[in-house]
Write a protein that holds these residues in place. Structure first.
Motif, PDB file in Angstrom:
ATOM      1  N   TYR A 234      37.000  32.442  11.047  1.00 18.53           N
ATOM      2  CA  TYR A 234      38.071  32.546  12.034  1.00 18.53           C
ATOM      3  C   TYR A 234      39.401  32.541  11.320  1.00 18.53           C
ATOM      4  O   TYR A 234      39.642  31.697  10.451  1.00 18.53           O
TER       5      TYR A 234
ATOM      6  N   LYS B 251      39.824  28.019  21.365  1.00 23.40           N
ATOM      7  CA  LYS B 251      40.519  27.164  20.407  1.00 23.40           C
ATOM      8  C   LYS B 251      41.197  26.011  21.142  1.00 23.40           C
ATOM      9  O   LYS B 251      41.138  24.857  20.711  1.00 23.40           O
TER      10      LYS B 251
ATOM     11  N   SER C   6      38.570  23.612  22.373  1.00 22.13           N
ATOM     12  CA  SER C   6      38.042  22.866  21.239  1.00 22.13           C
ATOM     13  C   SER C   6      38.989  21.754  20.830  1.00 22.13           C
ATOM     14  O   SER C   6      38.560  20.638  20.529  1.00 22.13           O
TER      15      SER C   6
ATOM     16  N   PHE D 221      37.693  24.067  15.870  1.00 20.22           N
ATOM     17  CA  PHE D 221      37.243  25.370  16.348  1.00 20.22           C
ATOM     18  C   PHE D 221      36.594  26.181  15.236  1.00 20.22           C
ATOM     19  O   PHE D 221      37.145  26.312  14.156  1.00 20.22           O
ATOM     20  N   THR D 222      35.411  26.681  15.490  1.00 23.36           N
ATOM     21  CA  THR D 222      34.759  27.622  14.583  1.00 23.36           C
ATOM     22  C   THR D 222      34.164  28.739  15.428  1.00 23.36           C
ATOM     23  O   THR D 222      33.891  28.555  16.610  1.00 23.36           O
ATOM     24  N   ARG D 223      33.989  29.899  14.828  1.00 24.19           N
ATOM     25  CA  ARG D 223      33.316  31.003  15.508  1.00 24.19           C
ATOM     26  C   ARG D 223      31.926  31.096  14.926  1.00 24.19           C
ATOM     27  O   ARG D 223      31.752  31.134  13.724  1.00 24.19           O
ATOM     28  N   ARG D 224      30.935  31.123  15.806  1.00 22.67           N
ATOM     29  CA  ARG D 224      29.551  31.176  15.369  1.00 22.67           C
ATOM     30  C   ARG D 224      28.889  32.435  15.876  1.00 22.67           C
ATOM     31  O   ARG D 224      29.169  32.903  16.963  1.00 22.67           O
TER      32      ARG D 224
ATOM     33  N   ASP E 240      39.228  33.921  22.384  1.00 23.91           N
ATOM     34  CA  ASP E 240      39.248  33.099  21.175  1.00 23.91           C
ATOM     35  C   ASP E 240      40.326  32.024  21.266  1.00 23.91           C
ATOM     36  O   ASP E 240      40.096  30.869  20.914  1.00 23.91           O
TER      37      ASP E 240
ATOM     38  N   ASN F 280      28.293  30.321  10.858  1.00 23.13           N
ATOM     39  CA  ASN F 280      29.747  30.366  10.930  1.00 23.13           C
ATOM     40  C   ASN F 280      30.210  31.764  10.499  1.00 23.13           C
ATOM     41  O   ASN F 280      29.969  32.182   9.376  1.00 23.13           O
TER      42      ASN F 280
END
Length: 106
Positions: free
Chosen positions: A85, A12, A15, A73-76, A8, A82
């Motif tokens: 995060y 980040k 990103s 930055f996003t977590r998908r 992660d 989405n």
């Protein structure tokens, strides 16, 4: 658990360095098809084990993420949604990045 956190943090950093790039996951393209005849019967198993998706499905997920995007930055999730995060401490991200770069030089 630690490798997921490091991944992660790495994403980040990537990103932040490349704000216009996105990673669709593993897409089932001809490159994913085994070339050796003895491995071709295992393609369904390989595709499932590698969590690949068809190109058309990937495109749908990417389009939904594109129109519902948050800058940076996003977590998908698997379907482009989405999943949130919790922001990492920027100093921790920098320290991890510096450590990684140093380890790769050795």
């Amino acid at each position: 658990m630690m490798s997921a956190t490091y991944t992660d943090l790495m994403m980040k950093k990537f990103s932040a360095d490349n704000p216009d790039d996105a990673f669709p996951g593993l897409v089932r393209t001809p490159m994913m098809i085994p070339k050796h005849w003895a491995l071709k019967p295992f393609l369904p198993l390989i595709s499932t084990a590698a969590f690949t998706v068809e190109p058309e499905v990937c495109a749908e997920y990417q389009l939904s993420a594109l129109f519902d995007s948050t800058p940076g930055f996003t977590r998908r999730g698997a379907k482009g949604d989405n999943i949130g995060y919790e922001a990492a401490n920027p100093e921790n991200v920098r320290q991890l990045w510096d450590h990684t770069v140093g380890a790769m030089k050795d």
